[in-house]
Design a protein around this motif. Structure first.
Motif, PDB file in Angstrom:
ATOM      1  N   UNK A  42      39.125  36.434  40.531  1.00  0.00           N
ATOM      2  CA  UNK A  42      39.402  34.995  40.422  1.00  0.00           C
ATOM      3  C   UNK A  42      39.875  34.679  39.004  1.00  0.00           C
TER       4      UNK A  42
ATOM      5  N   UNK B  24      43.434  35.688  38.712  1.00  0.00           N
ATOM      6  CA  UNK B  24      44.289  34.727  39.408  1.00  0.00           C
ATOM      7  C   UNK B  24      44.417  33.441  38.590  1.00  0.00           C
ATOM      8  N   UNK B  25      43.295  33.023  37.970  1.00  0.00           N
ATOM      9  CA  UNK B  25      43.318  31.806  37.140  1.00  0.00           C
ATOM     10  C   UNK B  25      44.249  32.009  35.946  1.00  0.00           C
TER      11      UNK B  25
ATOM     12  N   UNK C 223      35.067  32.567  34.712  1.00  0.00           N
ATOM     13  CA  UNK C 223      34.869  33.657  35.677  1.00  0.00           C
ATOM     14  C   UNK C 223      34.809  35.028  35.001  1.00  0.00           C
TER      15      UNK C 223
ATOM     16  N   UNK D 127      34.473  32.542  47.526  1.00  0.00           N
ATOM     17  CA  UNK D 127      35.572  32.415  46.555  1.00  0.00           C
ATOM     18  C   UNK D 127      36.653  33.455  46.831  1.00  0.00           C
TER      19      UNK D 127
ATOM     20  N   UNK E 170      40.596  32.916  47.768  1.00  0.00           N
ATOM     21  CA  UNK E 170      41.687  33.622  47.090  1.00  0.00           C
ATOM     22  C   UNK E 170      42.635  34.265  48.101  1.00  0.00           C
TER      23      UNK E 170
ATOM     24  N   UNK F  56      45.726  27.201  44.683  1.00  0.00           N
ATOM     25  CA  UNK F  56      44.571  27.757  43.980  1.00  0.00           C
ATOM     26  C   UNK F  56      43.952  26.694  43.082  1.00  0.00           C
TER      27      UNK F  56
ATOM     28  N   UNK G 104      40.125  24.102  43.304  1.00  0.00           N
ATOM     29  CA  UNK G 104      39.099  23.827  42.292  1.00  0.00           C
ATOM     30  C   UNK G 104      39.181  22.372  41.808  1.00  0.00           C
TER      31      UNK G 104
END
Lengths: 209, 95
Positions: free
Chosen positions: A20, A23-24, A43, A196, A200, B87, B91
């Motif tokens: 994650x 990816x962020x 994360x 999560x 994803x 994505x 959030x």
């Protein structure tokens, strides 16, 4: 609870957390959004914390295999526990900061190995767990609001993910009272990270909305 | 109380321009983009120049008219941006 299972659960959680985070970071590079950078750091810290937890259990397993019981082992486990909890608290502070930044920007409102489990419990610091519960509570409420506004499958999975992580901390808060809560706490944490991961997978498979 | 204007990142503006081109058949004049991407003429031209430098948009002539078309790279950018957007939205982040 089998110790191998604890290590497995921690490593799966850490892997998902790093995924994650990765990816962020990709999303941050594409959008330059500071909130995504905070999400990335949060994360990555959670993942590093879980690796530390797995390493602590691994260290205790090695102690049993080689039958070496250093005198300071309890202090070492406690110290690792404080570092882990502090990393988690910082990660949750970053998540809270992420939501604060977003709301500002948008204007919306386990020493003998027979006693291994008992020693592992000293990993958990009740005070820091409580701080984590409060911070993660805020993050979970915010993710619930986000889901109630967007009604998308992805935002529901994020809410479920943070919700399970909150449940995990609430259970770990009481392991001094009931040891079996460790298993359920670990299970809740794993469930949170699997939610999560599902988010994803859903995001990377979907194209335009 | 007046609502604050919605913040759009540069990447979001690029995506809005490219989506506008796709929506109108893959090739469109600047006036139409100007309206659907909600930009001033000067800002639009600045963004279109940058998009052409990046290889996401190409210029084509239709008589006296200048049209802007999306390239394969532009289509790939849009797909990637859609994933990033989903994505972030999961959030609660608007980009």
């Amino acid at each position: 609870m089998p110790v191998g299972l604890i290590v497995f659960m921690e490593l799966v959680g850490a892997f998902i957390s790093f995924l994650i985070g990765y990816y962020a970071m990709r999303a941050y590079r594409a959008s330059s959004s500071r909130e995504l950078l905070l999400l990335y750091y949060g994360f990555i810290l959670l993942g590093l914390g879980m690796c530390l937890r797995a390493a602590t259990v691994g260290y205790l397993i090695l102690m049993r295999v080689f039958e070496v019981y250093p005198p300071l082992v309890k202090s070492i486990v406690e110290f690792a526990g404080v570092i882990y909890s502090a990393m988690q608290v910082v990660a949750y502070v970053l998540f809270v900061a992420m939501y604060v930044l977003q709301s500002k920007r948008t204007g919306e409102g386990e020493v003998a190995f027979a006693a291994f489990p008992v020693l592992y419990f000293s990993f958990f610091n009740p005070f820091l767990e409580l701080v984590a519960v409060v911070l993660l509570g805020l993050v979970t409420v915010q993710s619930f609001i986000n889901w109630s506004l967007r009604r998308s499958g992805e935002s529901f999975l994020v809410f479920l993910g943070f919700g399970f992580m909150l449940l995990s901390h609430m259970l770990l808060l009481f392991i001094a009272v009931e040891n079996s809560l460790l298993f359920f706490g670990q299970l809740a944490q794993l469930a949170g990270f699997l939610c999560l991961l599902a988010m994803l997978v859903k995001v990377s498979r979907g194209g335009e909305e | 109380m007046a609502r604050s204007r919605e913040y759009r990142s540069k990447a979001r503006i690029y995506a809005d321009i490219l989506r506008c081109i796709v929506k109108h058949g893959g090739r469109v004049g600047p006036t139409r983009i100007l309206y659907c991407a909600n930009l001033s003429y000067d800002r639009l031209m600045r963004h279109l120049t940058r998009l052409m430098e990046l290889g996401l948009v190409e210029e084509a002539k239709d008589g006296d008219r200048t049209l802007y078309g999306i390239t394969n790279r532009g289509v790939e950018f849009l797909k990637e941006f859609a994933k990033v957007e989903r994505f972030a939205k999961a959030f609660g982040i608007t980009i």
